[in-house]
Structures are given as C-alpha cells and as structure tokens.
Enzyme design. Structure first.
Site, PDB file in Angstrom:
ATOM      1  N   SER A  55       0.912  -1.293   0.138  1.00 41.61           N
ATOM      2  CA  SER A  55      -0.116   0.406  -0.333  1.00 41.61           C
ATOM      3  C   SER A  55       1.560   1.002   0.006  1.00 41.61           C
ATOM      4  O   SER A  55       0.228   2.629  -0.570  1.00 41.61           O
ATOM      5  CB  SER A  55      -1.543  -0.168   1.518  1.00 41.61           C
ATOM      6  N   LYS A 105       0.642   4.655   7.083  1.00 37.37           N
ATOM      7  CA  LYS A 105      -0.130   5.453   5.423  1.00 37.37           C
ATOM      8  C   LYS A 105       0.188   7.215   5.806  1.00 37.37           C
ATOM      9  O   LYS A 105       1.721   7.095   7.015  1.00 37.37           O
ATOM     10  CB  LYS A 105      -1.516   5.531   5.630  1.00 37.37           C
TER      11      LYS A 105
END
Length: 199
Positions: A55, A105
C-alpha cells in the site's frame, strides 16, 4: 644427617566464589532489568516494524523493516507528509481487524482541513497536491470532507491499492503509534524513510 622435616599442613583459604544460587539470582536480576528497559524503549521510544503489504509502494516495499520512533509527537503534532504507523481505529476494528494489526500511511489532511479527490488528484483546502511520491494517480473520486479536530486523513502512496481514509474515514490522533524513521532492511536501502513532498 639432617633429620627429615615434614611440611606443616597448610590451611587452604576457603573459596571466594559465591554460591551458585547467588550467581543465578544476579543473572536473573540483570536479565529482568534488561527486559524492562527493552519494554520501556519499545513502548515509549522506538520499535521495529515489518511492511506486509504494497500500500505504500513506491516509498516502501513489501518486506521492508523500519524503526518507528515515538518521541517526536510528544513535542509537536504530526505534519503533512509524515509517514505514520497506527493501530486500527474503531471503524476498522468493526471490519474484523485486530487492535494490534498496525497500519502505515501518509498524512494528507490535518485537523480543520478539507480533503477532496477528483480528476486524478487530491485537493486539500481547494489546492491540488503535487505528489511525486505516489505510484499512480487515484482512479476514484471523493466528495469534500472536513477533517475533525484531533483526527487526520491518511492515504497510502499506492493510491489505487490502499485501504485508507478514502475508504474508512478519519484517523483519530490517539491511535497513532509513531513516525516511520529509518529503514534498516534490506541492507542496500538502509536510510531515513523519505517523506519528500516537494513538487
């Protein structure tokens, strides 16, 4: 003839070495203190983390190992572009993620800002971001959303393969564990984790 002399029996000094139980006890104390220090460091200073998904490609690759530092956010809040590690917030726990299944993230929106995604770009407060760190432009849209107080909007750099705020919403500050700091494996890419947000 000199009479044979006999050596006087000598009293040998008792061994100065401590009993075995005392050595074991001292070693146990040392190991116990070392364990407590290691736990304190892991809880409050830094800890290693493993990247299990893609990701955050291209910034981070599957299998990268990082040091996550936990001190900087005690003196200042997270900033735009910081790559953070966090525990799943309630909305992810409701989807079946365990409390200790950490995510990683990048911070895109801070408290009070408005985030929108359209035309392959991310807009913050109406301004399109220049993002040289992403894998490709997002192929989805998101209506304008205001980031609440004490929360953040986070996204993966691999925009089209990331389970992030555009899917499940805002990240409360209390769930942030720390900031990705140094990559220590693989050895050919050792160094500080890039948070370059220049255009």
């Amino acid at each position: 003839m000199t009479p044979e002399t006999k050596a006087e029996p000598q009293n040998l000094p008792a061994s100065d070495s401590p009993p075995k139980w005392k050595i074991w006890w001292e070693n146990f104390q040392i190991l116990f203190i070392a364990l407590i220090l290691a736990l304190l460091v892991r809880s409050y200073v830094a800890e290693p983390r493993f990247i299990p998904s893609d990701s955050m490609v291209p910034t981070l690759q599957v299998g990268d190992r990082l040091v996550v530092e936990k001190l900087s956010y005690r003196s200042h809040p997270p900033e735009f572009g910081d790559i953070i590690v966090f525990d799943p917030p309630p909305q992810l726990q409701e989807l079946g993620y365990s409390k200790d299944q950490a995510f990683i993230k990048r911070i895109i929106g801070k408290p009070g800002q408005t985030v929108e995604i359209k035309s392959g770009k991310v807009f913050v407060d109406g301004q399109a971001l220049q993002e040289p760190y992403i894998a490709e432009a997002p192929r989805y849209t998101m209506r304008p959303a205001a980031v609440p107080a004490d929360s953040y909007f986070v996204m993966g750099d691999n925009r089209n393969n990331s389970n992030d705020s555009h899917v499940w919403g805002f990240l409360p500050k209390d769930f942030i564990l720390g900031r990705a700091w140094i990559r220590f494996y693989p050895f050919d890419r050792i160094g500080r984790v890039s948070i370059d947000t220049r255009s």
